[in-house]
Design an enzyme around this catalytic site. Sequence first.
Site, PDB file in Angstrom:
ATOM      1  CB  SER A  25      -0.930  -0.039   1.229  1.00  0.00           C
ATOM      2  OG  SER A  25      -0.075   0.006   2.366  1.00  0.00           O
ATOM      3  CG  ASN A 112      -4.070  -4.626  13.365  1.00  0.00           C
ATOM      4  OD1 ASN A 112      -3.467  -4.554  12.307  1.00  0.00           O
ATOM      5  ND2 ASN A 112      -4.263  -5.960  13.774  1.00  0.00           N
ATOM      6  CB  THR A 157     -41.670  25.341  -8.968  1.00  0.00           C
ATOM      7  OG1 THR A 157     -42.582  25.570  -9.843  1.00  0.00           O
ATOM      8  CG2 THR A 157     -41.312  26.264  -7.629  1.00  0.00           C
ATOM      9  CG  HIS A 158     -42.756  21.700 -11.516  1.00  0.00           C
ATOM     10  ND1 HIS A 158     -42.653  20.351 -11.002  1.00  0.00           N
ATOM     11  CD2 HIS A 158     -43.052  22.333 -10.225  1.00  0.00           C
ATOM     12  CE1 HIS A 158     -43.608  20.193  -9.957  1.00  0.00           C
ATOM     13  NE2 HIS A 158     -43.916  21.557  -9.440  1.00  0.00           N
ATOM     14  CB  SER A 279     -16.003  23.782 -30.017  1.00  0.00           C
ATOM     15  OG  SER A 279     -16.160  22.601 -31.175  1.00  0.00           O
ATOM     16  CE  LYS A 285     -20.595  23.731 -28.456  1.00  0.00           C
ATOM     17  NZ  LYS A 285     -21.956  23.462 -27.970  1.00  0.00           N
ATOM     18  CG  ASN A 287     -18.506  24.200 -25.113  1.00  0.00           C
ATOM     19  OD1 ASN A 287     -19.597  24.561 -25.649  1.00  0.00           O
ATOM     20  ND2 ASN A 287     -17.567  23.306 -26.071  1.00  0.00           N
ATOM     21  CD  GLU A 292     -20.386  20.451 -20.131  1.00  0.00           C
ATOM     22  OE1 GLU A 292     -21.011  19.803 -20.974  1.00  0.00           O
ATOM     23  OE2 GLU A 292     -19.407  21.245 -20.619  1.00  0.00           O
ATOM     24  CE1 TYR A 319      -6.022  -3.332   9.122  1.00  0.00           C
ATOM     25  CE2 TYR A 319      -5.056  -5.740   8.753  1.00  0.00           C
ATOM     26  CZ  TYR A 319      -5.404  -4.338   8.312  1.00  0.00           C
ATOM     27  OH  TYR A 319      -4.903  -4.007   7.238  1.00  0.00           O
ATOM     28  CD  GLN A 324      -2.807  -2.525   2.233  1.00  0.00           C
ATOM     29  OE1 GLN A 324      -2.322  -3.001   3.290  1.00  0.00           O
ATOM     30  NE2 GLN A 324      -2.555  -3.156   0.851  1.00  0.00           N
ATOM     31  CE  LYS A 327      -4.355   2.997   5.218  1.00  0.00           C
ATOM     32  NZ  LYS A 327      -5.181   1.698   5.189  1.00  0.00           N
TER      33      LYS A 327
END
Length: 460
Positions: A25, A112, A157-158, A279, A285, A287, A292, A319, A324, A327
């Site tokens: 690790s 441990n 709303t919606h 783009s 463009k 973007n 995103e 343990y 392990q 992490k």
Amino acid sequence: MAARKMWGGRFKERTSASVEDYTQSVSYDRALWEQDIAGSKAHAAMLAERGVISAAERDAIHQGLETVRREIEAGEFVWKSEFEDVHMNIESRLTELVGDPGRKLHTGRSRNDQVALDFRLFVSARIAAWREALRGLVAALAGQAEANSDTLLPGYTHMQPAQPVALAQHLLAYAWMFRRDHARLTDCDRRVRVSPLGAAALAGTTYDLDPAYTAELLGLEAVFDNSMDAVSDRDFALEALFCASLVMAHLSRLCEEIILWSNPNFGYVRLPDAFATGSSIMPQKKNPDVAELMRGKTGRVYGALMGLLTTLKGLPMTYNRDLQEDKEPFLDADRTVFASVSIMAEMVTALRFDAGRMRAALGSGFLNATELADYLAAKGMPFRDAHHATGAAVALAEERGVRLEDLPLADLRAISDLVAEDVYAVLAPEAAVARRAVAGGTGPDSVAAQLDKLRRWLAE
Ligand code: ARG
């Protein structure tokens, strides 16, 4: 020859190379090196305090660990996967440097409880960094709310036009989310900052150790109650990952707003060049890639949470090496959430709102229909009837392709003779917002009070 391993006493054959690679690790848990050194220094100090090692041995360990620190900071430390993890890499180098005292460091300790301690210290340090970044983001949102205090836009709303709101109210909605995230992390941190050191492998030790003293040296407020729980508990990491997931959920929602608002059909906000990309084929463009990508990265933080929940499910006491696997998801989530919050704070600060486009958008969608209904209700018409009468006015305006406020008084009076000339003032978006003076509403006093409350918190 297998005795090269620190645990190799009973082993006759070498670990196979593929297994060594599979089980190591150190390639990622070396991130915990600072916490490992701090934990070992505290453990050595406690061992000396209890007379388990001498003061001279403690000093040798402390000096050796400081040399290790310098080597790591200078990039000179040689990490070896044959030593599996950060703990054994540091301990073996320490022993190389100081000899026998280095070999005594692990007295009354197991990897441990050592790894549980290191990871708790690491998670707590990252929580502190996240909280600072969240504070910066709340400050950025409050700054934009203040700078755009007169700007109104359609509230939805919606995703359909609903009622006019202050841009500040909309931005502060996010500030409150991140303020809650901050509070949630503060609370979570109390459970992270518990020292498991002294639990040893699983059952505690035969040495007369003082876990409260090591905890105190490390600035931790509490000590484990049960040694078996102490070495197997990863609730603290899960909780932190949940908090991180919720931060990402909130960021993702804000990203979605920025993506919509920067679409030319809305045009509510101009993306700063530094936070947009072009783009390779379409020259026009611009973007919203940053927003995103951040929305997309939310998935990997949820993934870290789900992954660790799944890892922990069904683990018997105590343990197990499965642990392990705690992490990497945390490290990945940490990188993602810290960078995302920090970059969002910069992006929010750089946004330039188009108040004109927002004002123009208030003209379609009959956002002031509720105002007319409330107006009629205030003049004595039961609200349900007022709602119905207003619906008729909306239908008429829609048929003529005009706004409610464009209907002549005679037409409005035909719907209800309660309507008078004063109706037109009521229908203005500014009036609609100003009249929502209720605490927490979009009215100017409420927005000012919210800003004041946030500013006082930011100044704490
Ligand atoms: N690298 C290990 C981990 O992260 C450290 C603890 C190993 N303990 C053991 N008994 N093998 O979990």
